[in-house]
Design a protein around this motif. Sequence first.
Motif, PDB file in Angstrom:
ATOM      1  N   TRP A  42       0.753  -1.174  -0.433  1.00  0.00           N
ATOM      2  CA  TRP A  42       0.324   0.068  -0.026  1.00  0.00           C
ATOM      3  C   TRP A  42       0.838   1.386  -0.486  1.00  0.00           C
ATOM      4  N   TYR A  58      -4.717   3.741   8.003  1.00  0.00           N
ATOM      5  CA  TYR A  58      -3.609   2.989   8.175  1.00  0.00           C
ATOM      6  C   TYR A  58      -3.557   2.108   9.825  1.00  0.00           C
ATOM      7  N   LYS A  59      -4.654   2.129  10.516  1.00  0.00           N
ATOM      8  CA  LYS A  59      -4.711   1.090  11.330  1.00  0.00           C
ATOM      9  C   LYS A  59      -5.834   0.052  11.202  1.00  0.00           C
ATOM     10  N   ALA A  61      -6.633  -0.817   8.437  1.00  0.00           N
ATOM     11  CA  ALA A  61      -6.470  -2.011   7.610  1.00  0.00           C
ATOM     12  C   ALA A  61      -5.127  -2.584   7.845  1.00  0.00           C
ATOM     13  N   LEU A  62      -5.188  -2.534   8.992  1.00  0.00           N
ATOM     14  CA  LEU A  62      -3.705  -3.326  10.219  1.00  0.00           C
ATOM     15  C   LEU A  62      -4.498  -4.470  11.145  1.00  0.00           C
ATOM     16  N   ALA A  63      -5.937  -4.361  10.885  1.00  0.00           N
ATOM     17  CA  ALA A  63      -6.708  -4.635  12.242  1.00  0.00           C
ATOM     18  C   ALA A  63      -7.708  -5.089  11.548  1.00  0.00           C
ATOM     19  N   VAL A  65      -6.101  -6.797   8.116  1.00  0.00           N
ATOM     20  CA  VAL A  65      -5.715  -8.246   8.039  1.00  0.00           C
ATOM     21  C   VAL A  65      -5.463  -9.096   9.563  1.00  0.00           C
ATOM     22  N   GLU A  66      -5.411  -8.695  10.307  1.00  0.00           N
ATOM     23  CA  GLU A  66      -5.265  -9.601  12.042  1.00  0.00           C
ATOM     24  C   GLU A  66      -6.422 -10.172  11.699  1.00  0.00           C
ATOM     25  N   ASN A  69      -6.039 -13.083   8.412  1.00  0.00           N
ATOM     26  CA  ASN A  69      -5.369 -13.762   9.007  1.00  0.00           C
ATOM     27  C   ASN A  69      -6.011 -14.558  10.293  1.00  0.00           C
ATOM     28  N   LYS A  80      -0.090 -10.681   3.942  1.00  0.00           N
ATOM     29  CA  LYS A  80       0.454  -9.311   4.842  1.00  0.00           C
ATOM     30  C   LYS A  80       0.657  -8.237   3.921  1.00  0.00           C
ATOM     31  N   LEU A  81       0.153  -7.020   4.853  1.00  0.00           N
ATOM     32  CA  LEU A  81      -0.203  -5.953   4.245  1.00  0.00           C
ATOM     33  C   LEU A  81       1.282  -5.063   4.716  1.00  0.00           C
ATOM     34  N   PHE A  83       3.508  -0.796   4.378  1.00  0.00           N
ATOM     35  CA  PHE A  83       3.109  -0.037   4.015  1.00  0.00           C
ATOM     36  C   PHE A  83       4.735   0.527   3.313  1.00  0.00           C
TER      37      PHE A  83
END
Length: 294
Positions: A42, A58-59, A61-63, A65-66, A69, A80-81, A83
Motif C-alpha cells: 500500500w 492505516y490502523k 487496514a492493519l486490523a 489484515v489481522e 488472518n 501480509k500488508l 505500507f
Amino acid sequence: MKAKTRIMAGVVMCMFLLLAGLVPSGAHGKEVTAQKPIVLGWVLSLSGPMAGLGIDAYKPALALVEHINKEGGIAGHPVKLIFADTESDATKGVIAAKRLVMKDKVHMLLGDTSLGVAIPVGLAASQFKIPHLVHTGSEAFGMQMKKAGKEAHHWNFAVIGVMVYDMMTVVAKWSKTVGTKVAVLYPDSAFGKACSGLFMKLAPKYGLEIALTSSYPMNATVFGPQIAAIKGKPDLDVLVFTGAEFATGLCIAAVREAGITLPIGTESAMLSAEILKVGKIRKAYQMAPTIMVS
C-alpha cells in the motif's frame, strides 16, 4: 468517523476479494503456493498534505489484515500488508511502488489517498503488470487510465466515487430555501481539481449557478484572497469546499473566523481524525451547524 473506518475497511476488502481470484496462478508472474503469504503493498500518504486521510486508513487496514488472518487468510494463504509512505509526493510514490514490487515482491498494490500520486503509480503498475486498486477521485483516475491505453486500463481498478454526487444533491436541496448561487473553493491538488471540476460540470443540471471559484495551494495556511472574494460577492447563497487536505479544513476555519455564516458543503474526507485534531477546524465545525459532510 465510524463511516470513514468502514469505507477504508471496505476498500481493503475489495482488494482482498480481487486477490482471491489471483491465488491459483498469482500476479506479476509469481506463483502463490500453499502456506505462502499473499503480499500486498500500500503506497499511502502517511505524511505531507494528504496525511489526514492516509493516517486514518492505516490502523483500520492493519486490523482488517489481522482479522482475515485469524479467519484463515484468503484461500488458506495468510495476508501480509506492507505500507510505504509517499509523503503525498508523486515521484516518491512511484519510487515506493517500484520498491514494493521489485524488493518486497508484492502481488498487488493499493493506491494512495492522493489522486496526484495514484495516477503515476497506476501507470507504473501497468508497466510491471501488477493489479493496482485506488479509492480516491475514482472518476478522474479511471479517465486517466483509459487515456493512457489498454494496458493501464487493464491493470488499474477504482472504487466508484459518489462524494460529489451526494454533496450536489444536498446543495441542490438547500437551494430551494437559501438560493442557487454557489461559490466553489478547492485546493490545487489533483483530487481537489477533479472534485470541483465535476461539481461545476453538474451544477447546471441541478439548477445551481457557479457564481465564484477560487483555488488555494494544497499546503496553504492563509486564505485572505478567498475571504476577500467571498465578501466581494454579497449575493452568494452557499459555499462548497472540495479536497482532502488540511488546507481545506483550515480554509473553512478561516471563513468562519472572518464572520462569514453562509451554509457550507464539504466532503467526508474533511472529517478524518487527523484533521479534526486541529482545534480551530473542529471549532469551525461546531460553530457552524450548517456544514454538511457528504
